[in-house]
Scaffold this motif. Structure first.
Motif, short mmCIF file in Angstrom:
data_model
loop_
_atom_site.label_atom_id
_atom_site.label_comp_id
_atom_site.label_asym_id
_atom_site.label_seq_id
_atom_site.Cartn_x
_atom_site.Cartn_y
_atom_site.Cartn_z
N SER A 54 0.31 -1.22 -0.04
CA SER A 54 -0.13 0.37 -0.21
C SER A 54 0.80 1.09 -0.11
O SER A 54 0.18 2.04 0.07
CB SER A 54 -0.86 -0.42 1.20
N GLY A 58 0.48 -0.15 -5.01
CA GLY A 58 0.63 -2.29 -5.70
C GLY A 58 0.72 -2.28 -7.00
O GLY A 58 0.95 -3.15 -7.53
N SER A 129 -3.24 -6.40 2.77
CA SER A 129 -4.08 -5.86 2.29
C SER A 129 -5.25 -5.04 2.18
O SER A 129 -6.11 -5.61 3.01
CB SER A 129 -4.98 -7.35 1.24
N GLN A 247 -4.88 -1.64 -5.13
CA GLN A 247 -4.24 -1.97 -3.66
C GLN A 247 -5.64 -1.00 -2.84
O GLN A 247 -6.19 -0.83 -2.15
CB GLN A 247 -3.43 -1.17 -3.58
#
Length: 343
Positions: A54, A58, A129, A247
């Protein structure tokens, strides 16, 4: 360019998972082409930069170095995890094949099989994520998330050692690794209805140059799975329409049901449990319209709507992209832009 009868050089990231999934494509390509396929390991920024995805952005960090090697002629094709590819494909490249998708779900891996929603307050869940972080807090607000990088083995080891109580991984990645990567650990599949995953998750993309030899393009076309391509085209169109990068804390999953395309998409607030979601079902062909099959919005707000206009006369790939873009537009109309980081 590779001449007929020569070895086909397949560019891949160096990780065990990337090489395992590239190996599956290599075997399939050898079978249809009658030519040997050789793996060419390539190091990407995403493999060397240990910062959070992040933070480093990404989108494209796993693809750029591979694409540069393809353009330099160091390999003839690339295999990517489709979820890692930016939605815009450069004009000089083409996704020549998307093989049949593996399991698109996430799994929660724990030591003893305790379901994610039953883990005790303060349990540490490993994931880097933004989507998965948000989904963890929806499933169990009592949990703590810890940023996680590294290969599958190192992630699993952090659970086995007790450093983490669970990690969230892609089911497809575990299934593609040789042997039994879980060992004594337990995996809880997370259903797509309540835990949709990243656009393209579980699918691979085989990329080459737009001017690749016709015989290579024909061999790759034999690996393409139309149903998978239709579904992931819609999912990636949702992401494209939201204009937030791979992302973003969003999920999209599509599937073909009796000739119609069903798309579920959700945009999440980072940690407070708020989310905006839509579930629509649309015909891919004019003659596949079903009576009484409206789309149904879910989560926030409640209501009903059919998501996109019928794509009469369009080919199924174009129709799926139009449906995905319409879903993104409806999400934005409902306030999803307020939950998304801007690229």
């Amino acid at each position: 360019m590779t001449a007929a009868g020569d070895v086909i050089r397949l560019g891949t990231r160096r990780s065990a998972l990337a090489q395992a999934q590239s190996g599956h494509v290599a075997k399939a390509l050898e079978a249809v082409s009658g030519r040997r396929v050789e793996l060419v390991p390539i190091t990407s920024e995403g493999d060397t930069n240990r910062a959070s995805l992040s933070e480093i952005g990404g989108q494209g960090v796993f693809a750029t170095a591979l694409r540069d090697a393809l353009r330099r002629g160091e390999c003839d094709i690339l295999v990517h995890s489709l979820k890692d590819l930016p939605t815009q494909v450069p004009d000089d490249l083409v996704i020549a094949a998307i093989p049949a998708r593996a399991d698109a779900r996430d799994v929660a891996v724990t030591r003893d099989g305790t379901p994610l929603h039953e883990l005790k307050t303060g349990s540490a869940i490993g994931t880097g994520s933004p989507r998965r972080i948000a989904q963890v807090h929806v499933r169990n607000p009592r949990l703590h998330t810890a940023d996680l990088r590294g290969n599958v083995d190192s992630r699993l080891q952090r659970v086995a050692s007790g450093e983490l109580d669970a990690v969230i991984l892609a089911a497809a990645g575990l299934s593609r690794l040789d042997g039994d990567p879980l060992g004594e650990l337990k995996a809880e599949p997370l259903g797509l209805a309540e835990w949709p995953t990243a656009p393209g998750q579980g699918a691979l993309a085989v990329e080459t140059t737009a001017d690749a030899p016709a015989e290579l393009l024909a061999a790759l076309a034999a690996l393409d799975d139309e149903a998978t391509r239709i579904a992931v085209t819609a999912e990636r169109a949702v992401l494209e329409g939201l204009d937030s990068g791979c992302q973003a804390p969003m999920a999209a999953h599509a599937e073909i049901i009796d000739g119609d395309l069903r798309v579920r998409a959700v945009v999440y607030a980072p940690r407070d449990g708020w989310r905006i979601g839509i579930d629509v079902t649309e015909p891919l062909h004019p003659d596949s319209v079903k009576a009484g099959a409206p789309g149904e919005e879910y989560i926030h707000p409640n209501g009903s709507g059919n998501g996109a206009d019928s794509a009469d006369g369009a080919d199924p790939i174009s129709a799926s992209r139009a449906i995905g873009l319409s879903v993104a537009h409806r999400l934005l109309e409902r306030g999803a832009a307020d939950l998304l980081p801007r690229p």
